[in-house]
Motif scaffolding. Structure first.
Motif, PDB file in Angstrom:
ATOM      1  N   LEU A  96       0.827  -1.204   0.000  1.00  0.00           N
ATOM      2  CA  LEU A  96       0.000   0.000   0.000  1.00  0.00           C
ATOM      3  C   LEU A  96       0.864   1.258   0.000  1.00  0.00           C
ATOM      4  O   LEU A  96       1.862   1.341   0.708  1.00  0.00           O
ATOM      5  CB  LEU A  96      -0.871   0.007   1.251  1.00  0.00           C
ATOM      6  CG  LEU A  96      -1.676   1.279   1.521  1.00  0.00           C
ATOM      7  CD1 LEU A  96      -2.851   1.353   0.562  1.00  0.00           C
ATOM      8  CD2 LEU A  96      -2.149   1.309   2.966  1.00  0.00           C
ATOM      9  N   ALA A  97       0.471   2.254  -0.792  1.00  0.00           N
ATOM     10  CA  ALA A  97       1.137   3.557  -0.796  1.00  0.00           C
ATOM     11  C   ALA A  97       0.319   4.536   0.034  1.00  0.00           C
ATOM     12  O   ALA A  97      -0.908   4.449   0.082  1.00  0.00           O
ATOM     13  CB  ALA A  97       1.272   4.079  -2.222  1.00  0.00           C
ATOM     14  N   GLY A 107      -5.819   5.144  -2.220  1.00  0.00           N
ATOM     15  CA  GLY A 107      -6.211   3.858  -1.652  1.00  0.00           C
ATOM     16  C   GLY A 107      -5.985   3.736  -0.156  1.00  0.00           C
ATOM     17  O   GLY A 107      -6.485   2.813   0.481  1.00  0.00           O
ATOM     18  N   HIS A 108      -5.241   4.681   0.430  1.00  0.00           N
ATOM     19  CA  HIS A 108      -4.891   4.575   1.851  1.00  0.00           C
ATOM     20  C   HIS A 108      -6.121   4.703   2.747  1.00  0.00           C
ATOM     21  O   HIS A 108      -6.295   3.937   3.704  1.00  0.00           O
ATOM     22  CB  HIS A 108      -3.858   5.643   2.220  1.00  0.00           C
ATOM     23  CG  HIS A 108      -3.247   5.444   3.570  1.00  0.00           C
ATOM     24  ND1 HIS A 108      -3.838   5.877   4.737  1.00  0.00           N
ATOM     25  CD2 HIS A 108      -2.086   4.839   3.947  1.00  0.00           C
ATOM     26  CE1 HIS A 108      -3.074   5.564   5.767  1.00  0.00           C
ATOM     27  NE2 HIS A 108      -2.004   4.926   5.313  1.00  0.00           N
ATOM     28  N   GLY A 109      -6.981   5.677   2.460  1.00  0.00           N
ATOM     29  CA  GLY A 109      -8.171   5.850   3.279  1.00  0.00           C
ATOM     30  C   GLY A 109      -9.094   4.652   3.220  1.00  0.00           C
ATOM     31  O   GLY A 109      -9.709   4.269   4.230  1.00  0.00           O
ATOM     32  N   THR A 110      -9.208   4.039   2.041  1.00  0.00           N
ATOM     33  CA  THR A 110     -10.040   2.840   1.901  1.00  0.00           C
ATOM     34  C   THR A 110      -9.446   1.682   2.695  1.00  0.00           C
ATOM     35  O   THR A 110     -10.179   0.904   3.325  1.00  0.00           O
ATOM     36  CB  THR A 110     -10.161   2.449   0.419  1.00  0.00           C
ATOM     37  OG1 THR A 110     -10.645   3.570  -0.324  1.00  0.00           O
ATOM     38  CG2 THR A 110     -11.096   1.278   0.241  1.00  0.00           C
ATOM     39  N   PHE A 111      -8.127   1.562   2.687  1.00  0.00           N
ATOM     40  CA  PHE A 111      -7.436   0.523   3.459  1.00  0.00           C
ATOM     41  C   PHE A 111      -7.765   0.686   4.944  1.00  0.00           C
ATOM     42  O   PHE A 111      -8.138  -0.280   5.626  1.00  0.00           O
ATOM     43  CB  PHE A 111      -5.931   0.635   3.222  1.00  0.00           C
ATOM     44  CG  PHE A 111      -5.107  -0.511   3.753  1.00  0.00           C
ATOM     45  CD1 PHE A 111      -4.534  -1.437   2.891  1.00  0.00           C
ATOM     46  CD2 PHE A 111      -4.879  -0.661   5.111  1.00  0.00           C
ATOM     47  CE1 PHE A 111      -3.755  -2.484   3.378  1.00  0.00           C
ATOM     48  CE2 PHE A 111      -4.109  -1.699   5.609  1.00  0.00           C
ATOM     49  CZ  PHE A 111      -3.546  -2.619   4.743  1.00  0.00           C
ATOM     50  N   GLY A 149       0.281  -2.898  13.357  1.00  0.00           N
ATOM     51  CA  GLY A 149       0.478  -1.921  12.295  1.00  0.00           C
ATOM     52  C   GLY A 149       1.650  -2.235  11.401  1.00  0.00           C
ATOM     53  O   GLY A 149       2.037  -1.402  10.581  1.00  0.00           O
ATOM     54  N   ASP A 150       2.241  -3.409  11.530  1.00  0.00           N
ATOM     55  CA  ASP A 150       3.403  -3.753  10.716  1.00  0.00           C
ATOM     56  C   ASP A 150       3.089  -4.984   9.874  1.00  0.00           C
ATOM     57  O   ASP A 150       2.934  -6.079  10.394  1.00  0.00           O
ATOM     58  CB  ASP A 150       4.614  -4.016  11.614  1.00  0.00           C
ATOM     59  CG  ASP A 150       5.888  -4.264  10.816  1.00  0.00           C
ATOM     60  OD1 ASP A 150       6.124  -3.530   9.842  1.00  0.00           O
ATOM     61  OD2 ASP A 150       6.638  -5.195  11.161  1.00  0.00           O
ATOM     62  N   GLY A 151       2.956  -4.791   8.566  1.00  0.00           N
ATOM     63  CA  GLY A 151       2.641  -5.907   7.682  1.00  0.00           C
ATOM     64  C   GLY A 151       1.228  -6.411   7.862  1.00  0.00           C
ATOM     65  O   GLY A 151       1.001  -7.626   7.979  1.00  0.00           O
ATOM     66  N   VAL A 152       0.254  -5.493   7.873  1.00  0.00           N
ATOM     67  CA  VAL A 152      -1.140  -5.891   8.050  1.00  0.00           C
ATOM     68  C   VAL A 152      -1.861  -5.928   6.709  1.00  0.00           C
ATOM     69  O   VAL A 152      -1.506  -5.225   5.773  1.00  0.00           O
ATOM     70  CB  VAL A 152      -1.878  -4.955   9.024  1.00  0.00           C
ATOM     71  CG1 VAL A 152      -1.184  -4.951  10.374  1.00  0.00           C
ATOM     72  CG2 VAL A 152      -1.959  -3.536   8.486  1.00  0.00           C
ATOM     73  N   VAL A 153      -2.888  -6.757   6.631  1.00  0.00           N
ATOM     74  CA  VAL A 153      -3.647  -6.968   5.395  1.00  0.00           C
ATOM     75  C   VAL A 153      -4.847  -6.031   5.363  1.00  0.00           C
ATOM     76  O   VAL A 153      -5.489  -5.787   6.394  1.00  0.00           O
ATOM     77  CB  VAL A 153      -4.115  -8.427   5.294  1.00  0.00           C
ATOM     78  CG1 VAL A 153      -5.039  -8.633   4.097  1.00  0.00           C
ATOM     79  CG2 VAL A 153      -2.916  -9.359   5.215  1.00  0.00           C
ATOM     80  N   GLY A 154      -5.158  -5.493   4.183  1.00  0.00           N
ATOM     81  CA  GLY A 154      -6.325  -4.633   4.061  1.00  0.00           C
ATOM     82  C   GLY A 154      -6.845  -4.601   2.631  1.00  0.00           C
ATOM     83  O   GLY A 154      -6.262  -5.200   1.720  1.00  0.00           O
ATOM     84  N   ILE A 155      -7.942  -3.880   2.437  1.00  0.00           N
ATOM     85  CA  ILE A 155      -8.606  -3.831   1.130  1.00  0.00           C
ATOM     86  C   ILE A 155      -8.106  -2.647   0.309  1.00  0.00           C
ATOM     87  O   ILE A 155      -7.441  -1.748   0.824  1.00  0.00           O
ATOM     88  CB  ILE A 155     -10.131  -3.741   1.291  1.00  0.00           C
ATOM     89  CG1 ILE A 155     -10.514  -2.424   1.997  1.00  0.00           C
ATOM     90  CG2 ILE A 155     -10.653  -4.935   2.057  1.00  0.00           C
ATOM     91  CD1 ILE A 155     -12.013  -2.175   2.061  1.00  0.00           C
ATOM     92  N   GLY A 160       0.197  -3.356   4.243  1.00  0.00           N
ATOM     93  CA  GLY A 160       0.693  -2.038   4.604  1.00  0.00           C
ATOM     94  C   GLY A 160       1.231  -2.005   6.010  1.00  0.00           C
ATOM     95  O   GLY A 160       1.031  -2.934   6.801  1.00  0.00           O
ATOM     96  N   SER A 161       1.919  -0.908   6.342  1.00  0.00           N
ATOM     97  CA  SER A 161       2.494  -0.733   7.672  1.00  0.00           C
ATOM     98  C   SER A 161       2.381   0.721   8.094  1.00  0.00           C
ATOM     99  O   SER A 161       2.387   1.622   7.255  1.00  0.00           O
ATOM    100  CB  SER A 161       3.979  -1.154   7.686  1.00  0.00           C
ATOM    101  OG  SER A 161       4.130  -2.520   7.355  1.00  0.00           O
ATOM    102  N   GLY A 162       2.283   0.939   9.406  1.00  0.00           N
ATOM    103  CA  GLY A 162       2.301   2.298   9.924  1.00  0.00           C
ATOM    104  C   GLY A 162       1.309   2.511  11.052  1.00  0.00           C
ATOM    105  O   GLY A 162       0.348   1.750  11.224  1.00  0.00           O
TER     106      GLY A 162
END
Length: 424
Positions: A41-42, A115-119, A262-268, A278-280
């Motif tokens: 994710l970006a 795409g970040h907000g959707t994630f 928050g490190d290496g989590v899965v999302g849409i 994504g991570s953070g």
């Protein structure tokens, strides 16, 4: 000929093997990661970059963060029904399949180029889809999409402040803010104060997602506060990895209220039914926002400050308490609840280097207890009969003058070999 003793031993050994297999299964499920390679994710896009088109790859395993948060235990008690969560980010795609029918947008925030907000919204409340075991924390919560950046993900304090205000005005009871800004402003403080006045819980990333000033991949920037997380009344969130530690080289802060995966989590993603990784801290804040929605749905009488205090007091104890949604939704506060403490503002946050994630560890305790009981059954069925055959007798207590005196047996049979203790 099969004896009662033989049956006892056989049954005990069978149970032991079954429990051991179950314990191994739980451990591997806790740490299991999908074998599918997911796109990263970006959080921002360059001016000439194409918008995110969605992912064609789907995660089919249960993500480690869902196991860590014990979400499968939590969902029977709360779903987030009746609670709206404002997502102040790059927008939330109203066409994301896992959020279908539950996204309301302020202005043009129903589209999400980055795409970040959707994630983040998916971590808050994505619904389960066929063939996929990933799900958001509060699957019945509604999402209020609010643009807190420009269309490419670049953020200013004014945009974030306007986003918080729009989320409050739009009826959100919980607001998650992904931005972590280096400087505070009057506009940010005013927006946070408005949320407090309207009994809206603001949750924000305690630090930025990706270091840009670290000298090396193992060096973290100096600890400091970021905003709006450090403003009074905001529940600030740090990100941790699968072992409950801060990611290597991550930003650090002088204060934080709670930690979450928050490190290496899965999302849409904003389109299609595939997944990203994504991570953070912004993603960790999404998990906490989902948990807050669960609490506010099952305990609607709690104020925003009481909800934050409950999330903190029910969290797994650590330097920064780690989120435990199950404990939060099955607990109630007694007496007046104060806003959560931020800890010592002069001391950088350092999570314990040798502690595994609490929920993962606690998830294995039932298996460990079961193993202990079964070992006792086997011991009773095997060792005691053997000891009696070899002449062992239990201690005899002689009563006299009101005193009990233990008389030791004349001879104690010792098993020929000692077993290795089983690890739970």
């Amino acid at each position: 000929m099969t004896t009662t003793h033989g049956k006892t031993v056989a049954a005990g050994l069978a149970l032991l093997l079954t429990a051991a297999a179950s314990a191994v299964g739980a451990g591997s499920a806790s740490a299991a990661g999908s074998t599918v390679q997911l796109p990263v994710l970006a959080s921002q896009l360059d001016a000439d970059a194409d918008c995110a088109t969605g992912s064609d790859r789907r995660a089919t395993d249960v993500p480690w963060e869902q196991v860590s948060l014990q979400l499968s235990r939590t969902w029977p008690f709360a779903s987030g029904t009746g609670v709206t969560v404002g997502v102040v980010d790059t927008g939330v795609s109203s066409s994301a399949p896992a959020l279908k029918g539950r996204v309301t947008a302020v202005g043009d925030a129903g589209t999400d180029c980055v795409g970040h907000g959707t994630f983040v919204a998916g971590l808050v409340g994505a619904a389960v889809e066929d063939g996929v075991r990933f799900a958001g924390v509060a699957q019945q919560a509604r999402i209020l999409a609010v643009r807190g950046s420009d269309a490419r993900g670049k953020v200013t304090a004014g945009q974030v402040a306007d986003g918080i205000r729009a989320a409050v005005d739009g009826g959100a009871k919980v607001v998650t803010v992904s931005a972590a800004l280096a400087g505070d402003t009057a506009a940010l403080r005013s927006a946070v104060a408005l949320a407090a006045k309207k009994d809206v819980l603001v949750i924000a990333a305690a630090v930025p997602d990706a270091p840009s000033t670290a000298g090396s991949s193992t060096e973290s920037p100096p600890a400091r506060d970021y905003f709006p997380a450090a403003d009074e009344g905001v529940l600030s969130v740090l990100d941790v990895d699968v072992s409950g530690k801060r990611p290597t080289g991550a930003y650090t802060t002088s204060s934080a209220a709670i930690a979450a995966p928050g490190d290496g989590v899965v999302g849409i993603g904003p389109k299609k039914a595939g997944h990203y990784i994504g991570s953070g801290a912004s993603l960790a804040a999404g998990f906490v926002a989902g948990a807050a929605a669960l609490v506010r749905s099952v305990h609607p009488d709690l104020t925003a400050a009481q909800t934050a205090a409950l999330l903190r007091s029910s969290a797994y104890p650590a330097d920064v308490p780690r989120l435990d949604p199950y404990a939060a939704v099955t607990s109630v506060l007694t007496g007046a609840a104060a806003a959560p403490s931020r800890g010592d503002a002069g001391t950088p946050v350092h999570l314990p280097a040798d502690k595994a994630a609490g929920p993962l560890r606690r998830a294995l305790w039932p298996a460990s207890a079961g193993l202990a009981v079964i070992v006792a059954v086997v011991w009773l069925g095997l060792i005691l009969p053997r000891g009696r055959r070899l002449g062992w007798k239990p201690s005899v207590r002689s009563e006299g003058a009101g005193n009990a005196v233990a008389v030791e047996p004349a001879e104690l049979a010792v098993p020929a070999s000692a077993g290795t203790p089983l690890e739970g």
